[in-house]
Design a protein around this motif. Structure first.
Motif, short mmCIF file in Angstrom:
data_model
loop_
_atom_site.label_atom_id
_atom_site.label_comp_id
_atom_site.label_asym_id
_atom_site.label_seq_id
_atom_site.Cartn_x
_atom_site.Cartn_y
_atom_site.Cartn_z
N GLU A 244 -4.06 -17.67 -21.36
CA GLU A 244 -4.80 -17.78 -20.11
C GLU A 244 -5.01 -16.40 -19.48
OE1 GLU A 244 -6.87 -19.55 -16.91
OE2 GLU A 244 -6.48 -20.09 -19.00
N ARG B 143 0.01 -29.03 -25.32
CA ARG B 143 -1.38 -28.62 -25.17
C ARG B 143 -1.47 -27.60 -24.04
NH1 ARG B 143 -4.71 -30.31 -29.37
NH2 ARG B 143 -4.42 -32.52 -29.82
N GLU C 3 -4.28 -28.17 -18.30
CA GLU C 3 -5.66 -28.38 -17.88
C GLU C 3 -6.10 -27.37 -16.83
OE1 GLU C 3 -7.98 -30.40 -19.08
OE2 GLU C 3 -6.58 -31.04 -20.64
N HIS D 50 -5.49 -24.29 -16.86
CA HIS D 50 -5.77 -23.00 -17.48
C HIS D 50 -7.27 -22.95 -17.78
CE1 HIS D 50 -1.56 -22.40 -17.52
NE2 HIS D 50 -1.45 -21.68 -18.61
N THR E 272 -8.75 -20.69 -20.62
CA THR E 272 -8.39 -21.20 -21.94
C THR E 272 -9.22 -22.43 -22.28
OG1 THR E 272 -6.13 -20.37 -21.70
CG2 THR E 272 -6.50 -22.05 -23.38
N GLN E 273 -9.38 -23.32 -21.33
CA GLN E 273 -10.15 -24.54 -21.59
C GLN E 273 -11.61 -24.21 -21.90
OE1 GLN E 273 -8.81 -27.40 -22.09
NE2 GLN E 273 -6.75 -26.92 -21.36
N ASP F 162 -13.55 -24.93 -25.46
CA ASP F 162 -14.85 -25.59 -25.57
C ASP F 162 -15.80 -24.77 -26.45
OD1 ASP F 162 -14.03 -27.69 -23.97
OD2 ASP F 162 -14.93 -26.88 -22.14
#
Length: 209
Positions: free
Chosen positions: A152, A186, A189, A191, A194-195, A199
């Protein structure tokens, strides 16, 4: 060339993605780790260290490490560049690839191999049978959490692991991040960087391999 692969393991997936990103069609032979085929005499003749991936080069050399496989393929097929274009980029790709291996890959492996029933007696890859150490599994999980925080921080600074361009470092970081599912972890969420990176990675066709 001949590529020895295992569809379920993270290390071969890294090489498989690199090959796909290069647009190469290489003869592939599957090695089932679940069935212990990496320990069979026929495969040990290919790689006595009993690990995958392996790339047999056009010159007949058996390359048994991801960095070596990537280095060879990058030299043979420089476009698209996946290991940097300038000296500075090449160094950054090498650095972040190593960080992802050490802080991500080793952490997930430590947690998985020291806790999962399927890894009993197989706490390290290779020909040696070694016992699991539960304390290392817990340490591994803490290291995975720290790796997610590291991702992150880095991806808040840069769209890709090594800078402005997709590279080998992203493949390595993505594969180990995805493989953390085996220890039920995982990236959080919240972050957001990172997410967003995940994607972008999942939108690449090679990520489905």
């Amino acid at each position: 060339m001949i590529f020895y692969d295992c569809p379920t393991a993270p290390s071969p997936r890294r090489a498989r993605m690199f090959i796909a990103e290069k647009g190469l069609d290489i003869e592939t032979r599957a090695v089932s780790i679940a069935d212990g085929e990496q320990l069979a005499p026929a495969f040990l003749k290919v790689n006595p260290r009993a690990t995958v991936p392996v790339l047999i080069t056009d010159e007949g050399t058996a390359l048994t490490e991801n960095v070596a496989i990537a280095t060879y393929l990058e030299a043979m097929h420089p476009d698209p560049p996946l290991m940097g274009r300038t000296p500075d980029e090449k160094a950054r790709v090498a650095m972040w690839n190593a960080i992802a291996e050490a802080q991500g890959g080793m952490a997930v492996a430590e947690a998985f191999r020291n806790a999962h029933p399927a890894m009993k007696g197989r706490a390290l890859p290779g020909p040696l049978d070694l016992p699991q150490i539960p304390d290392l599994a817990e340490r591994g999980r803490r290291r995975v959490a720290a790796y997610f925080d590291l991702l992150e921080t880095r991806l808040s600074e840069s769209p890709w692991m090594a800078g402005d361009a997709f590279s080998l470092a992203d493949i390595t970081a993505f594969v180990f991040t995805d493989f953390a599912r085996v220890v039920k972890m995982r990236p959080p969420e919240d972050h957001a960087a990172t997410q967003a990176w995940l994607d972008r990675m999942r939108a690449r066709p090679a990520a489905a391999l």
